[in-house]
Scaffold this active site. Structure first.
Site, PDB file in Angstrom:
ATOM      1  N   ASP A   1      89.441 -33.078  46.610  1.00  0.00           N
ATOM      2  CA  ASP A   1      90.091 -33.049  47.921  1.00  0.00           C
ATOM      3  C   ASP A   1      91.588 -32.720  47.839  1.00  0.00           C
ATOM      4  O   ASP A   1      92.412 -33.360  48.493  1.00  0.00           O
ATOM      5  CB  ASP A   1      89.854 -34.359  48.675  1.00  0.00           C
ATOM      6  CG  ASP A   1      89.990 -34.180  50.182  1.00  0.00           C
ATOM      7  OD1 ASP A   1      90.362 -33.074  50.621  1.00  0.00           O
ATOM      8  OD2 ASP A   1      89.747 -35.148  50.917  1.00  0.00           O
TER       9      ASP A   1
ATOM     10  N   SER B   1      96.441 -37.099  56.688  1.00  0.00           N
ATOM     11  CA  SER B   1      95.783 -36.460  55.551  1.00  0.00           C
ATOM     12  C   SER B   1      96.677 -35.428  54.894  1.00  0.00           C
ATOM     13  O   SER B   1      97.247 -34.578  55.574  1.00  0.00           O
ATOM     14  CB  SER B   1      94.517 -35.747  56.008  1.00  0.00           C
ATOM     15  OG  SER B   1      93.416 -36.543  55.762  1.00  0.00           O
TER      16      SER B   1
ATOM     17  N   HIS C   1      90.634 -31.003  52.578  1.00  0.00           N
ATOM     18  CA  HIS C   1      89.957 -30.985  53.884  1.00  0.00           C
ATOM     19  C   HIS C   1      90.885 -30.602  55.032  1.00  0.00           C
ATOM     20  O   HIS C   1      90.416 -30.282  56.108  1.00  0.00           O
ATOM     21  CB  HIS C   1      89.237 -32.312  54.145  1.00  0.00           C
ATOM     22  CG  HIS C   1      90.128 -33.476  54.395  1.00  0.00           C
ATOM     23  ND1 HIS C   1      90.549 -34.325  53.402  1.00  0.00           N
ATOM     24  CD2 HIS C   1      90.686 -33.945  55.530  1.00  0.00           C
ATOM     25  CE1 HIS C   1      91.313 -35.267  53.926  1.00  0.00           C
ATOM     26  NE2 HIS C   1      91.409 -35.048  55.216  1.00  0.00           N
TER      27      HIS C   1
END
Lengths: 505, 499
Positions: B107, B187, B76
């Site tokens: 992901d 992230s 992402h």
């Protein structure tokens, strides 16, 4: 394609009661609008105090908390009191009061029609009617005509709230998804007096009963006297016969290409028949793909309107419901296969039991079956409403889809949608307890179209088991046949359920 | 209604925001030289006007250099990328990056930096091949928002569990839950134990404190193994709908032999691996030698998992072996694992262009999650109930059989030729010119094949047909496209998997 009879979602919050008292203001307004005296309606209205209790449709063996409401009624000849159905629905007790005497009389429902939202209540004690004159009915009301909404104050004084008719049209009624003639009135109910179903008068005569009020728009809908008269005329010695239902879905036809596709000659206008309900009035007369040109001698335009001699353009569904009774035969003219044809059509009542998903349950027993802890019942709109205020979006998506798009369409193999509501946990249903909101497809190999089918199928277990099969993923649920009745007794005791099944044959 | 949604939030930093959590721990220069900052300029597809993209937006995340001059990050962080910049903590010079592999369902993504000088004075970090112990300490490295420099936070592994990976929402995989403060921008950053990568930080649980999710080594390994052949296939699915045999009457009914345990198959999902091999009614006893318990779980290394865990650890091309009872006979069944063929896109899509066909101003699109999300907010309640039914019950009620692709007339760009229908929207197309519509391609060919005067479109439900003048539609089609600024009248994704 505007004239499509699709069932709309309807919230329950349409009636708003505002109790703040602004008496002075409304009296001033009243003086401005007053045209005739309130003398002829001296003892109108009467008050109906209704205690009611609704079924808890998500636990159908239970009733919800008892509650009460106040409504108004008008006295008619033959000791009848006219009021709206939603005032007396689910009533456990009705007290009737007139403004000439400080006393309650016991009322009971004589006739009720939830579709047109009307009811007749009577009082068995004759002395109630002694000093009450029946009201006169007036069917003719023009747009812009001033009218009065009558309410009784706490002091039993009659007060007339002035309003004005602004619209005459065919609209959906309070409980029913069907549409009937309706008056719309501009009125400010700021001081409403706490009751509902105010009778509406003009020139000393009753022109209708208030059905709903929107405080934001200061707009009330009124059940017109034409519908009331029809309702009264439908009370026959053999019983109440109700209103006829047209039994088809029509769509407006404006598009010249669509007309060319139908090979419609120039000048011919009508509505496109999209669907005909099996066993309804139009079944056997009209067919899907017909263009309906006239009903009972009234020509229909491409948007579905006819010309009423008094009110002008009105939705053609009004012809069936206002001018006819079930059992009447009328002539319809339609265009089919390149030619105009005429046929007789025998009108029938379309009752809510003809719905795949009945639009309301009041007045009927809510059927259910609890077996091995499985609560099985038929899907109804009232069941969906148990999802709360926003049920129209929050309820189970499969149920909502059928309710919104196929609720009137029972088929031979599927008269109702029979559902597994939830499971009351017990050792017999170990491992199944999280199953809920599923559609029952089969029981013991027999297809299920009505709740009775489940009852019948349970009489014939497959060997030593009962097998329930659900539509979703074809999942199955197996119960032992031998220990089932013992388990049912245990579950009934454990959860305090008096009746494990309520089925009307 | 009765589903409890665990709301997870991805940790990409969008613009400025959160305070820094950067307190350097016991990291060394060497570790720090393996952590990179990633800036992505992305552009999402527009499902309301599928011929154009939505506005650009920027996002920031972290990544880690692993062997072979590759940068591992979360998918992402770099999805829908139009332009990618990679920065080292020290150099301050951004380098152009390119996504080489991306797995939206897990992901994870790998990035290449084309200029080899980028990797000067960097190091690559090795993977730990162990799932860390519950309660053990880990360090989270990354560039969360609130500052320019690296941040290190410390936490413990508080849970090891399965959860939905919210980036695509497509399926459940193993995660490590940690209590370290992780924030937008973390992230894609590595989570280290003994200077080895034990996972990649990727999402937090909304409305709960200090619950961060980390992609564990098993999922990372699956991704890296998958791409070894140069193509990312994703996780294969068995597509079985098992019913647990917890009830003794059910066990008795299906004839489960004494002393055996298992589950019964209720249904199979078309397009998944088991559809032609396993049958409804089959009684599954074991998977790859692991006995299946009556609740559908198996034991691996003394830990209880759903039986699908066996598949979770395999790749497309591998196989799964079942022992099962069919028609009273115990047999062995081999299920070759195939890449899923799914025609209802019920997950969040990235990189993909939305499919559509625009003809005479009538816009046709397949029903998908991305389309339903155009209702915004709580679309799962607000969207039209017909579409929600087709979406939610596509497999459950076998709607997929009649309509492998649910094709919608989503809206109409008003033009004289369609003026009587301009109010139509969000209807399920049943037939076009008498042809049953089963895909966008079948719709296009049904229009193309018409030689008569009219195009007739029929919809599911009690609705009148839509009748359009065929000659005028053809004539005006180009003009409508021009007027509404539509450069292409259609987009159909290549159907590599359809044979």
């Amino acid at each position: 394609m505007s004239y499509i009879n699709i069932l709309g979602l309807r919230g329950e919050g349409q009636r708003v009661v505002i109790t703040s008292i602004l008496l002075l203001l409304s009296l001033v307004c009243g003086a401005v609008h007053a045209q005739s005296t309130s003398e002829p309606v001296k003892n109108v209205p009467v008050k109906l105090y209704v205690t009611y209790q609704e079924t808890d449709y998500s636990s159908p063996w239970k009733k919800k908390k008892a509650n009460s409401r106040l409504g108004y009624g008008c006295v008619l000849p033959d000791r009848k009191i006219l009021t709206t159905a939603d005032i007396v629905k689910d009533a456990t007790m009705i007290k009737v009061e007139k403004n000439t005497e400080k006393k309650y009389y016991r009322g009971r429902i004589e006739v009720i029609d939830y579709d047109v939202d009307l009811a007749i209540v009577t009082v068995d004690d004759d002395s109630f009617f002694n000093d009450l004159n029946p009201v006169e009915l007036e069917e003719r009301v023009r747009i812009d005509q001033p009218v009065k909404f009558l309410v009784l104050e706490e002091s039993e004084k009659i007060r007339a709230i002035p309003g004005e008719i602004v619209k005459v049209s065919v609209e959906k009624y309070y409980l029913s998804p069907d549409s009937f003639l309706t008056y719309g009135a501009a009125v400010n109910f700021e001081d409403r007096g706490g009751g509902w179903s105010e009778p509406v008068f003009s020139g000393g005569k009753l022109i209708g009963l208030t059905m709903s009020y929107n405080s934001k728009k200061q707009y009330a809908t009124i059940i017109p006297t034409s519908i009331i008269k029809h309702f009264l005329d439908a009370i026959r010695p053999e019983g109440y016969i109700g209103f006829p239902y047209h039994g088809f879905i029509g769509a407006a036809v404006r598009d010249p290409e669509f007309k060319r596709y139908l090979h419609l000659p120039p000048g011919v206008e009508g509505i496109y028949i999209q669907s005909v309900f099996p066993d309804g009035s139009a079944d056997g007369t009209l067919k899907e793909g017909d263009l309906l040109l006239s009903i009972d001698g009234f020509e229909i335009d491409g948007d579905g309107y006819y010309e009423d001699p008094f009110w002008g353009k009105l939705d053609c569904r009004d012809i069936f419901s206002r001018f006819h009774y079930p059992g009447d035969t009328i002539e319809v003219e339609f265009f089919r296969n390149g030619a105009v044809d005429r046929k007789k059509m025998r009108l029938k009542r379309f009752s809510r039991s003809d719905y795949l998903i009945p639009p309301y349950s009041c007045g009927s027993v809510t059927e259910y079956l609890i077996v091995g802890g499985l609560i099985i019942q038929e899907l109804t709109a009232d069941y969906l409403k148990e999802w709360g205020e926003k049920w129209g979006t929050k309820a189970n998506k499969k149920y909502l889809y059928f309710y919104n798009y196929h609720s009137r369409s029972p088929e031979p193999g599927r008269e109702r949608i029979v559902i597994l509501n939830k499971i009351l946990p017990d050792q017999i249903n170990l491992g199944y307890q999280r199953m809920d909101e599923l559609v029952v497809a089969e029981v013991n190999g027999r297809p299920v179209s009505r709740l009775e089918d489940v009852v019948e199928a349970l009489e014939q277990p497959e060997n030593v088991h009962h097998r329930f099969k659900f539509e979703e993923f074809g999942r199955e649920l197996i119960l032992p046949a031998d220990t089932l009745s013992e388990a049912d007794r245990r579950i009934g005791e454990q959860y305090g359920i008096g009746e494990m099944r309520r089925i009307i044959k | 209604m009765k589903i409890n949604r665990l709301v997870t939030v991805l940790l990409v930093a969008l613009g400025a925001g959160m305070p820094a959590a950067g307190k350097a721990g016991n990291d060394t220069e060497r570790i720090r030289s393996a952590i990179v900052k990633i800036r992505n300029v992305s552009q999402r597809a527009n499902y309301e006007a599928p011929w154009e993209d939505r506005d650009f937006s920027g996002g920031r995340g972290s990544g880690v250099i692993i062997s072979g001059n590759r940068i591992l990050t979360s998918a992402h962080v770099v999805s829908d990328s139009k332009y990618l910049e990679i920065e080292k903590e020290k150099s301050g010079t951004p380098y152009r990056g390119v996504v080489s592999f991306i797995g939206h369902d897990c992901d994870l993504a790998l990035i290449d930096v084309l200029d080899p000088t980028f990797f000067e004075e960097t190091t690559s970090l090795p993977f730990s091949q162990e799932i860390p112990e519950l309660g053990s300490l880990v360090l989270v490295y990354g560039f969360p928002s609130g500052g320019r420099r690296i941040s290190v936070t410390r936490g413990i592994i508080s849970r090891i569990d399965y959860t939905r990976y919210s980036h695509s929402g497509r399926d459940y995989h193993l995660i490590l839950q940690i209590d370290a403060a992780i924030n937008p921008g973390n992230s894609g950053g590595p989570v280290l134990q003994d200077e080895k990568i034990v996972g990649i930080a990727f999402q937090v649980v909304k409305k709960s404190e200090n619950v961060g999710h980390v992609i564990p080594i098993t999922v990372i390994n699956h991704f890296l193994d998958d791409i070894e052949d140069g193509i990312y296939d994703g996780y294969p699915d068995l597509g079985i709908i098992p019913t647990r045999l917890l009830n003794p009457a059910y066990r008795d009914y299906v004839g489960l032999p004494k002393g055996k345990t298992g589950v019964v198959i209720s249904d199979l999902i078309p397009g998944h691996s088991a559809i032609d091999v396993i049958h409804p009614g089959d009684l599954l006893l074991s998977i790859d030698g692991n006995p299946i318990r009556n609740d559908g779980t198996i034991l691996i290394d003394d830990k209880s998992y759903q039986l699908e865990e066996v598949v979770e650890r395999k790749q497309v091309g591998d196989e799964v072996v079942f022992r099962l009872i069919r028609d009273g006979e115990e047999i062995t069944c081999r299920v070759p694992l195939k890449k899923n063929v799914e025609l209802m896109k019920s997950w969040k899509e990235y990189e993909e262009k939305p499919e559509y066909y625009l003809f005479g101003g009538l816009l046709f699109q397949p029903l998908s999650l991305e389309y339903l999300k155009t209702w915004r907010g709580d679309w799962w309640n607000r969207a039209d109930s017909r579409l929600l039914y087709y979406f939610n019950y596509y497999n459950r009620d076998k709607l997929c059989l009649a309509r492998p692709e649910v094709i919608l007339l989503t809206r109409i760009l008003a033009a004289p030729v369609n003026q009587y229908y301009s109010g139509l929207s969000d209807l399920v197309v049943d037939t076009v010119n008498g042809e049953k519509i089963v895909s966008l391609a079948s719709l296009i060919s049904a229009f193309a094949a018409q030689t008569g005067d009219f195009h007739i479109i029929e919809f599911e439900g009690d609705l009148p047909p839509c009748v359009l003048n065929a000659r005028r539609l053809k004539k005006e089609n180009l003009r409508i496209l021009e007027r509404y600024g539509v450069s292409q009248d259609r987009y159909l994704a290549p159907r590599e998997d359809k044979n």
